[in-house]
Write a protein that holds these residues in place. Sequence first.
Motif, PDB file in Angstrom:
ATOM      1  N   ASN A 204      -9.834 -20.016  -4.900  1.00 10.43           N
ATOM      2  CA  ASN A 204      -8.703 -19.569  -5.721  1.00 10.43           C
ATOM      3  C   ASN A 204      -8.220 -18.195  -5.268  1.00 10.43           C
ATOM      4  N   ASN A 205      -9.160 -17.304  -4.937  1.00  7.43           N
ATOM      5  CA  ASN A 205      -8.783 -15.987  -4.419  1.00  7.43           C
ATOM      6  C   ASN A 205      -8.082 -16.108  -3.072  1.00  7.43           C
ATOM      7  N   VAL A 206      -8.582 -17.022  -2.235  1.00 12.39           N
ATOM      8  CA  VAL A 206      -7.964 -17.231  -0.920  1.00 12.39           C
ATOM      9  C   VAL A 206      -6.541 -17.735  -1.083  1.00 12.39           C
ATOM     10  N   GLY A 207      -6.338 -18.669  -2.015  1.00 14.39           N
ATOM     11  CA  GLY A 207      -5.002 -19.214  -2.224  1.00 14.39           C
ATOM     12  C   GLY A 207      -4.001 -18.174  -2.695  1.00 14.39           C
ATOM     13  N   LYS A 208      -4.484 -17.141  -3.379  1.00 13.86           N
ATOM     14  CA  LYS A 208      -3.598 -16.088  -3.885  1.00 13.86           C
ATOM     15  C   LYS A 208      -3.694 -14.805  -3.061  1.00 13.86           C
ATOM     16  N   TYR A 209      -4.418 -14.851  -1.922  1.00 11.35           N
ATOM     17  CA  TYR A 209      -4.631 -13.678  -1.058  1.00 11.35           C
ATOM     18  C   TYR A 209      -5.169 -12.492  -1.881  1.00 11.35           C
ATOM     19  N   ARG A 210      -6.054 -12.793  -2.822  1.00  8.41           N
ATOM     20  CA  ARG A 210      -6.559 -11.768  -3.737  1.00  8.41           C
ATOM     21  C   ARG A 210      -7.861 -11.206  -3.171  1.00  8.41           C
ATOM     22  N   ALA A 211      -7.750 -10.058  -2.476  1.00  9.15           N
ATOM     23  CA  ALA A 211      -8.916  -9.464  -1.823  1.00  9.15           C
ATOM     24  C   ALA A 211      -9.343  -8.155  -2.466  1.00  9.15           C
TER      25      ALA A 211
ATOM     26  N   VAL B 293       0.828  -1.208   0.000  1.00 11.45           N
ATOM     27  CA  VAL B 293       0.000   0.000   0.000  1.00 11.45           C
ATOM     28  C   VAL B 293       0.861   1.256   0.000  1.00 11.45           C
ATOM     29  N   VAL B 294       2.059   1.185   0.580  1.00 11.81           N
ATOM     30  CA  VAL B 294       2.955   2.349   0.531  1.00 11.81           C
ATOM     31  C   VAL B 294       3.386   2.611  -0.905  1.00 11.81           C
TER      32      VAL B 294
ATOM     33  N   PHE C  52      -8.475   2.124  -2.513  1.00 10.09           N
ATOM     34  CA  PHE C  52      -7.256   2.202  -1.713  1.00 10.09           C
ATOM     35  C   PHE C  52      -7.590   2.359  -0.230  1.00 10.09           C
ATOM     36  N   TYR C  53      -8.571   3.177   0.062  1.00  4.59           N
ATOM     37  CA  TYR C  53      -8.969   3.369   1.456  1.00  4.59           C
ATOM     38  C   TYR C  53      -9.559   2.089   2.033  1.00  4.59           C
ATOM     39  N   HIS C  54     -10.300   1.354   1.208  1.00  2.00           N
ATOM     40  CA  HIS C  54     -10.853   0.073   1.663  1.00  2.00           C
ATOM     41  C   HIS C  54      -9.726  -0.901   2.004  1.00  2.00           C
ATOM     42  N   LYS C  55      -8.652  -0.902   1.217  1.00  2.00           N
ATOM     43  CA  LYS C  55      -7.495  -1.737   1.531  1.00  2.00           C
ATOM     44  C   LYS C  55      -6.917  -1.364   2.893  1.00  2.00           C
ATOM     45  N   LEU C  56      -6.793  -0.062   3.128  1.00  7.56           N
ATOM     46  CA  LEU C  56      -6.225   0.390   4.395  1.00  7.56           C
ATOM     47  C   LEU C  56      -7.098  -0.031   5.568  1.00  7.56           C
TER      48      LEU C  56
END
Length: 826
Positions: free
Chosen positions: A801-808, A155-156, A334-338
């Motif tokens: 598949n998303n969980v395995g790739k940490y794709r959130a 995120v940085v 981006f804010y949702h990621k934070l």
Amino acid sequence: MKFGKQFTAQMVPEWQQAYMDYDFLKSLLKQIDTFNKTHARNHPTSHSGQLRRTLTLYRAFSGLTLRHSHSHGHAHAHAHGPNSHPTSPAGSPQDAVEEQAILVNAVNRDGTKKYRTTFLMADEEGGEYELVYFRSLDREFNKVDKFYKSKVEEVVKEASVLNKQMNALIAFRIKVENPEGVWDYSGNRRTEEITRLATDIAASTAALSSSTPSGVRASRRVHIAMDSIEEGSSHNEHSSHKPNKESWKDDNKDENGEKKSKGTEDNEGQERKMKANRPPPIEVLDRVTMNTTLETPRSTIKGLLNFPKNSELQFNKENLNKIENQLKKAFVVFYHKLRLLKSFSFLNTLAFSKIMKKYDKITSRDAGKSYMKMVDSSYLGSSDEVSKLMERVEAAFIKHFCNANRTKGMNILRPKAKKERHRTTFSVGFFAGCTIALVVALIFITRARHIIDKEGSTQYMETMFPLYSLFGFVVLHLLMYAANIYFWRRYQVNYSFIFGFKQGTELAYREVLLPSFAVATLALACVLSNLDMEMDPVTKSYQAVTELLPLVLLLVVIAVFLCPLNILYRSSRFFLIRTVYHCICAPLYTVIFPDFFLADQLTSQVQALRSLEFYICYYGWGDYKHRRNTCATNTVFNTFSFIIAVIPYWSRLLQCLRRLYEEKDAMQGYNGIKYFLTIVAVCLRTAYNLNRGITWKVLAAIFSAVAAIICTYWDIAIDWGLLQRHSKNRWLRDKLLVGHNSVYYVAMVLNVLLRFAWLQTVLDFQFSFLHTQGLITIVASLEIIRRGIWNFFRLENEHLNNVGKYRAFKSVPLPFNYDEDDDKDD
């Protein structure tokens, strides 16, 4: 609710594997507790235990522990290089050894900081259980800390990219507002507004860049910019950015270290303020081009014809609005990621605190303080980059995308979760009751008046029944979708993220059931009205009105579906309309998950599409007043029967070809072949139904069998991810969300059986008590049910598949592209 359930419920679904395994650690504590209880029963007069308890009581009452109460149990070690340095609590070494149960060391291995706990009581009976517990605890903590640090670094970097985008937006906005490029500070009101706008945005981007690698090095200057950004903001935001004391001291001295005079300070402060208020350089636009990733059918056709892309900047209001909307979406994501990262840090820290409290309670030790001191001083517990970024993003977003309206900005950045409304639940119950009552009434009326045995029943089944069956197909599909949502939520499948729904607009299962039962109630009411009007001699003369009831109902449903007013789930309706448009225009749009998922749903609604075709034929060219039509013998109608049946499969074929072209994935080519064989099979079955020849029957049977076998295997092995030979769950897959394996076996068997329901069209199954139209409707309904079952396991596999790739998160296209040379310089 127990903490374990709360912990699981609040996890980011795609990051489940990165969270602390609370249940596993709790199971280890249960083993320790079981051993302690068993050992206490077998050795009730243990001298060592009695001595330990006596010593503890004596030291507590004698006041010896008060000497180092401030640091009791704190045994955290700080790593200052490759070696580890454990720290001991205050007091004599003998007291430290007696008091401590653990020592926590920070060790640098291969440039990675890891934490290791040394259990000092391993020689006691049952110490091996606690040793295993602390090893597992360290493994879980290092996993969590490493994951959190990697995500913060991401995120940085993204903040740095957004900072560059904001710089370009500033210059672009100024260029649009002041095309002459002349900056006159003489008092022109328009120029003053532009200058103020440039100043505000420059300050906000400086604040955002303070968390980037280059911005950290200039943190002192950032505090000045932050003050100008947060002017007019809340007190809490203001107080979180206090100027650095050492920096303040340095700023009040000259180069020789002597204190500056007041006049010198005022001049430098004025100069600093002038720099902060200086508009950003317009020259930044010389190094950027417009990002043309947003595709339209026109742009896709131009790309195929090798037309040169026009990526030059065109300074007008329309482009400015597009750029602002794109950057606005990027900031929201981006804010949702934070927010998710902050929640991740908080939940895991709380979980470690809870598990250590359980350990202290079970073992009667005081190791929690030592371990939690290490947690608090680790990157997971001490890093504040995420919090700072959140504050700065809030300030920049509110100031420059929401006209300084904090309430509006925070509602966009932090949309409130939808609450279940009582009126929705009541309405669902009301319409469901009406539907059941009308179905019962229809059955009794049909039986009591012997409608099926009367003259004209065959004509009714060939004309009116196909018209009303359309609503049955739609309602059944909605009911299956509502069931899918219920089970997706129950098993924590993140369907909202997979479909790309805007946060806060996704429908719950009750909100899907409401239109389902409402349409079912209206359709059944029309059926009963139709039958009653035909049976009543008074109303029998109004045959035109009788026949128009299904058409009126269809027009009402279509009008509600296309209604532009903000009522009845407008965002969801518009999302569906846009997705249907993308399916129709395939392959002119880049294919995303909702597009091909909806196209797959349409392949199970072929009979519903044919019912729509029958509406046009019956009311357009038929004598509907006397319930007569020639649709079955009409060449145009039969030709369109082929086309209507093929459209959904053709759309999926084109989508596969588009994905094959873009992704270079051979599996998309094989998937396209599957849909091509299905198109051939559907056409041959339709031809056989029209011509009834032995040749057509054989060809239809062969191609239908081949297509059904391939589609069944693809459903189970590819779409569901099952039939894995080396899976720990026999013939399934390693990770399953449903706890009972039998559910998957039953689903596979049902998929095979329902896939071959088309056999009735080739083998001419006939039932004396059932009309042909009724049989066609039952087979079509079975296909809809099969699709509903397929939906659940298809999304479960996508979620895993998303969980395995940490794709959130989904990537958001940015409006500007920077030159590569500029990127290298940075």
